[in-house]
Design a protein around this motif. Sequence first.
Motif, PDB file in Angstrom:
ATOM      1  N   LYS A   1      -4.845  -0.911   1.957  1.00  0.00           N
ATOM      2  CA  LYS A   1      -5.060   0.527   2.147  1.00  0.00           C
ATOM      3  C   LYS A   1      -3.819   1.305   1.723  1.00  0.00           C
ATOM      4  O   LYS A   1      -2.728   1.070   2.234  1.00  0.00           O
TER       5      LYS A   1
ATOM      6  N   GLU B   1      -2.123  -2.642   5.720  1.00  0.00           N
ATOM      7  CA  GLU B   1      -3.455  -2.863   6.287  1.00  0.00           C
ATOM      8  C   GLU B   1      -4.382  -3.381   5.191  1.00  0.00           C
ATOM      9  O   GLU B   1      -4.705  -2.673   4.245  1.00  0.00           O
TER      10      GLU B   1
ATOM     11  N   HIS C   1      -1.182   4.313   1.687  1.00  0.00           N
ATOM     12  CA  HIS C   1      -0.792   5.293   2.705  1.00  0.00           C
ATOM     13  C   HIS C   1       0.454   6.041   2.253  1.00  0.00           C
ATOM     14  O   HIS C   1       1.279   5.519   1.497  1.00  0.00           O
TER      15      HIS C   1
ATOM     16  N   GLY D   1       0.803  -1.217   0.000  1.00  0.00           N
ATOM     17  CA  GLY D   1       0.000   0.000   0.000  1.00  0.00           C
ATOM     18  C   GLY D   1       0.834   1.265   0.000  1.00  0.00           C
ATOM     19  O   GLY D   1       0.276   2.370   0.027  1.00  0.00           O
TER      20      GLY D   1
ATOM     21  N   GLY E   1     -12.135  -1.488  -4.556  1.00  0.00           N
ATOM     22  CA  GLY E   1     -11.822  -0.080  -4.317  1.00  0.00           C
ATOM     23  C   GLY E   1     -12.473   0.874  -5.285  1.00  0.00           C
ATOM     24  O   GLY E   1     -12.207   2.079  -5.233  1.00  0.00           O
TER      25      GLY E   1
ATOM     26  N   LEU F   1      -7.778  -4.108   3.769  1.00  0.00           N
ATOM     27  CA  LEU F   1      -9.142  -3.629   3.985  1.00  0.00           C
ATOM     28  C   LEU F   1     -10.163  -4.741   3.786  1.00  0.00           C
ATOM     29  O   LEU F   1     -11.180  -4.793   4.486  1.00  0.00           O
TER      30      LEU F   1
ATOM     31  N   GLN G   1      -5.699   1.338  -6.776  1.00  0.00           N
ATOM     32  CA  GLN G   1      -6.003   0.356  -5.730  1.00  0.00           C
ATOM     33  C   GLN G   1      -6.687  -0.878  -6.329  1.00  0.00           C
ATOM     34  O   GLN G   1      -6.418  -2.008  -5.912  1.00  0.00           O
TER      35      GLN G   1
ATOM     36  N   THR H   1     -10.550   4.934  -0.781  1.00  0.00           N
ATOM     37  CA  THR H   1      -9.411   4.005  -0.738  1.00  0.00           C
ATOM     38  C   THR H   1      -8.853   3.883   0.673  1.00  0.00           C
ATOM     39  O   THR H   1      -8.202   2.905   1.002  1.00  0.00           O
ATOM     40  N   GLY H   2      -9.097   4.912   1.507  1.00  0.00           N
ATOM     41  CA  GLY H   2      -8.588   4.912   2.874  1.00  0.00           C
ATOM     42  C   GLY H   2      -7.251   5.612   3.023  1.00  0.00           C
ATOM     43  O   GLY H   2      -6.636   5.551   4.087  1.00  0.00           O
TER      44      GLY H   2
END
Length: 694
Positions: A551, A578, A553, A365, A494, A580, A538, A499-500
Amino acid sequence: MLDQKKKKKKKKRLQLPLRLNILFIFVFGLFSLLVIQLGVVQIINGEEAQQKINQTENTPSEKPVPRGKIYDRNLDVVLDNEAVKSITYTPPKNGDSAANRLKLAEKLAEFVMIIKDEEELKDEINERDKKEYWYLKNTKDALDKLTEEDRKELTTGEQYQTVLDRITEQELTTISWNVELLNVLAIKKELDQAFELSPHVIVNEGITDEEYAQVSEHLLELSGIDAVIDWERKKMFGTTFNSYIGGISDSEEGIPRENSDYYLANGYTWNDRVGKSGLEKQYENILRGRKEKIQFTTDTKGNVIGSEVVVEGQRGKDLILTLDMQLQQAVDEIVEEELKKAMNSVNNNGYLQDALVAMMDPQTGDVLALSAVRYDREDKTYSDNSYRVIYDAHEPGSTVKGATVLTGYETGAIDIGTRFSDKAIQIANDPPKKSYRFLGYSLSEVDALEMSSNVYMFRTALKISGATYIEGENLRNFNNDAFGIMRKHFSEFGLGVETGIDLPFEATGVRGGDPVAGNLLDLAIGQYDTYTTLQLAQYVSTIANDGYRVKPHLVKEIREPGNEENKLGPVLKQNTPEVLNRVSMDDRYIDRVQLGFERVFTGGTARSNWSGFEYDVAGKTGTAEKPKFDESGNQIAKTENLSLIGYSPVENPEVAFAIIVPENGTGDQYAVHHEIGKRIISKYYELKKNRIED
């Protein structure tokens, strides 16, 4: 007998004075000790005692500390701090009068000129400022302008405004409005803006070393004034990645008024500078640091007689980004160069102006680069608009066909090896819906991905809806719930959801609102709902990562501030991958889509552009029709959104990407999305090789 009685009375009289004498001596001794003690207090400790009687403690004064630094994944400094000399004013607890603020401004003006440019200084002071000054200097005459009726009927504020309105131009001409006086008024205006108990920056630009020293030497005469070192953010890579780094408020903006309760409850004051966008806002609590608090003790006259640091200051914690700034700079350059080429191509119809790119590690990610360049037709300039990668949404075309096939698997509409003819779909009273050309009478789902069959996706969507299709007739048993079913499964990758990513805001795209069969077919080929470039990155990462949606980042680590210049502190927190969600399907289905994506580049729609490319890549091409209409609804031009998603290497992928070039010309256009794709993947491997060799 009588003599004996007289002797006894005489004896009693003698005993009584003796007792009184003893008592007197005891009391005298106590008073003597008290007098001695008072003498000691008055003579020996008198000054100290008087100071204790007179002293009063102020609210602690706060001094700003540097915010945390930001580094890229290679530990190159991206965002630093630069010391700036500042003069601040903190109003007393119960406020201060305008007259006292004017006196303070007059005193401070002896040491500092807060606006150096004379014309700018003149523009700063308006007529109201001058009238307020005249009022303070001629208070009795000013109040005489009020009638008895005014005093009875008007509020205090209304009376003040009435007085100002009645001050004449002639009265103002009695004062010489020279530069020195205008400087006083400019300082007072700043003092007036300060909030109670909250340091307000009077000046932090253009202050000279001499001015700063002068103010510092006379702080005891300047109640509430302090000479401090403030900190400005210094972006080490210029405008690169500026949109995502974000910015902080200035001292005049202070904390956001709409969220003031939150900030005040968390120890902020009104004039504190806070992150207002991007990473500066998202990680405000990490980057802010802890201000130094000093307790000043003053006497009743306001003279400082002591100070004590009650809270040690500490600069903010540092962020380590997932981003490679070398790659980011290179991608920015590539996008701009290729956009320029596309703008100059013979088939560009005058609407093309953007190109957007997202790159991330599909397994962790980690965001590697986010880039968008926009052409300004009016100024004829190119600018960094990278925020559009997460804010702008477009129809991506055939790149979503992998999600359509996987949704077909999940719903039971198709299975491995299901074959359909590519013959056009003909629903009654509607124009035929077909592929860009006839691709054959028997296509598997892998064939359909490789050659980008629209019809295969149409038939899959019709199966999902439960509709009965007979060529030339109306659909029977079409279920509108098919839109929700497809979107639910798309969201597992996604598409159409957040997407976070660790930023204050991201767009999720726009869903079409007309649930008719034709629009469901368009949804299946990416020409109905819109998605952001990051959502597409994503989505393809989820396919590359065997169905695990990770996720994205931007921050890899949070570190304690280092004790030495440019030395990193220990890791406080590490952002681990992470997941999701895991797409709920048999691994065989993911394998089939991965195979189809690989064949897109080796023998399908991307082969001609990627033939001979030195690195293996899998993914999907996309083209979405984007007609342009005038205000009357008449179509005036045909354009296409060009899109490309992919990952590399095919086995154990380490980089995934998504590219959207909205509203490009149609026909034999310059393949800008493919050129960008090849160049950014080559640059990724080039930088990786260089780091290994170093």
